[in-house]
Design a protein around this motif. Structure first.
Motif, short mmCIF file in Angstrom:
data_model
loop_
_atom_site.label_atom_id
_atom_site.label_comp_id
_atom_site.label_asym_id
_atom_site.label_seq_id
_atom_site.Cartn_x
_atom_site.Cartn_y
_atom_site.Cartn_z
N ASN A 85 0.89 -1.06 0.03
CA ASN A 85 0.05 -0.01 0.08
C ASN A 85 0.93 1.21 -0.20
N GLU A 86 1.21 1.62 -1.36
CA GLU A 86 2.31 3.02 -1.24
C GLU A 86 1.92 4.16 -0.59
N THR A 87 0.35 4.32 -0.64
CA THR A 87 -0.22 5.50 0.02
C THR A 87 0.07 5.64 1.54
N ALA A 88 -0.23 4.36 1.83
CA ALA A 88 -0.03 4.11 3.31
C ALA A 88 1.40 4.26 3.88
N ALA A 89 2.07 3.77 3.01
CA ALA A 89 3.66 3.82 3.18
C ALA A 89 4.14 5.20 3.19
N ALA A 90 3.41 6.05 2.36
CA ALA A 90 4.07 7.35 2.32
C ALA A 90 3.72 8.17 3.42
N ARG A 91 2.62 7.90 3.99
CA ARG A 91 2.15 8.54 5.39
C ARG A 91 3.02 8.10 6.45
N ALA A 92 3.47 6.84 6.42
CA ALA A 92 4.13 6.48 7.51
C ALA A 92 5.57 7.09 7.52
N GLU A 93 6.08 7.31 6.21
CA GLU A 93 7.27 7.60 6.22
C GLU A 93 7.42 9.16 6.30
N ALA A 94 6.28 9.84 5.95
CA ALA A 94 6.26 11.12 6.20
C ALA A 94 6.37 11.46 7.78
N ALA A 95 5.67 10.67 8.49
CA ALA A 95 5.77 10.68 9.89
C ALA A 95 7.01 10.20 10.56
N GLY A 96 7.99 9.74 9.57
CA GLY A 96 9.49 9.36 10.52
C GLY A 96 9.67 8.05 10.48
N LEU A 97 8.70 6.95 10.05
CA LEU A 97 8.75 5.63 10.35
C LEU A 97 9.48 4.87 9.27
N ARG A 98 10.12 4.02 9.34
CA ARG A 98 10.79 3.25 8.17
C ARG A 98 9.58 2.18 7.78
N VAL A 99 9.41 1.74 6.63
CA VAL A 99 8.33 1.06 5.96
C VAL A 99 9.06 -0.12 5.19
N ILE A 100 8.70 -1.44 5.45
CA ILE A 100 8.90 -2.57 4.65
C ILE A 100 7.65 -3.16 4.31
N MET A 101 7.60 -3.23 2.86
CA MET A 101 6.32 -3.95 2.24
C MET A 101 6.60 -5.34 1.54
N ASP A 102 5.62 -6.43 1.61
CA ASP A 102 5.83 -7.35 0.69
C ASP A 102 6.97 -8.24 1.09
N ARG A 103 7.24 -8.38 2.58
CA ARG A 103 8.25 -9.17 3.09
C ARG A 103 7.68 -9.87 4.26
N CYS A 104 8.43 -10.93 4.75
CA CYS A 104 7.96 -11.75 5.69
C CYS A 104 9.30 -11.80 6.53
N PRO A 105 9.29 -11.45 8.13
CA PRO A 105 10.42 -11.52 9.07
C PRO A 105 10.65 -12.94 8.95
N LYS A 106 9.83 -13.81 8.93
CA LYS A 106 10.10 -15.33 9.15
C LYS A 106 11.21 -15.71 8.14
N VAL A 107 11.04 -15.03 7.05
CA VAL A 107 11.94 -15.14 5.63
C VAL A 107 13.21 -14.33 5.99
N GLU A 108 13.05 -13.21 6.17
CA GLU A 108 14.12 -12.14 6.31
C GLU A 108 15.15 -12.52 7.49
N LEU A 109 14.61 -12.90 8.55
CA LEU A 109 15.60 -13.18 9.71
C LEU A 109 16.49 -14.32 9.33
N PRO A 110 16.04 -15.60 8.84
CA PRO A 110 17.29 -16.46 8.35
C PRO A 110 18.05 -16.11 7.32
N ARG A 111 17.38 -15.33 6.30
CA ARG A 111 18.15 -14.77 4.88
C ARG A 111 19.24 -13.98 5.27
#
Length: 157
Positions: free
Chosen positions: A113-139
């Motif tokens: 959701n690019e629009t929601a991501a832009a709102r979060a980033e504008a508020a100073g948050l980091r955003v990760i989309m279309d990923r899974c921590p269960k995949v990324e942690l071991p990778r």
């Protein structure tokens, strides 16, 4: 899939020991249940959020109806909802950002959701989309891969 530098993903995962998992399920067959179990195994503190299960527990953790009910701190909100619903979750997260100490929004695989991501980033948050921590942690070498179990329970290999 959005392209993120591994250092960003690594930083988000290493700086978020407390995670609110929105869209948590008590059904062991659901991905949100499996990811929550994996995160707990990796010593993350996970706060499940699901209004339909509020007051119950999932994997021993009390379920909140909304982010407003989650006790802080929570550095990351992991969204297990569809892309359209993710926008409302991001707005709720932004409303709770200061109280929770929120630093990042994570949208699961298939959720963009690019629009929601832009709102979060504008508020100073980091955003990760279309990923899974269960995949990324071991990778990224931050956690062991989940062991595959055979019928005899001895694992594979």
């Amino acid at each position: 899939m959005p392209n993120y530098d591994d250092s960003l993903i690594r930083n988000v995962l290493q700086s978020a020991p407390h995670i609110a998992l929105v869209g948590a399920s008590a059904n062991p067959a659901r991905d949100s249940f499996k990811v929550m179990a994996y995160l707990l195994e990796q010593d993350y503190q996970v706060h499940p959020v699901n209004p339909g299960l509020a007051g119950q527990t999932i994997l021993g953790q009390p379920v909140s109806a909304s982010l407003a009910e989650v006790p802080g701190p929570v550095e990351m909100v992991d969204i297990f909802r569809n892309a359209e619903a993710a926008g409302g979750v991001v707005d709720e997260a932004l409303a709770q950002r200061e109280r929770l100490g929120l630093r990042a929004i994570w949208m699961q695989e298939g959720v963009i959701n690019e629009t929601a991501a832009a709102r979060a980033e504008a508020a100073g948050l980091r955003v990760i989309m279309d990923r899974c921590p269960k995949v990324e942690l071991p990778r990224l070498g931050l956690a062991p891969e989940e062991e595959l179990h055979t019928e005899d329970g001895q694992g594979e290999g």
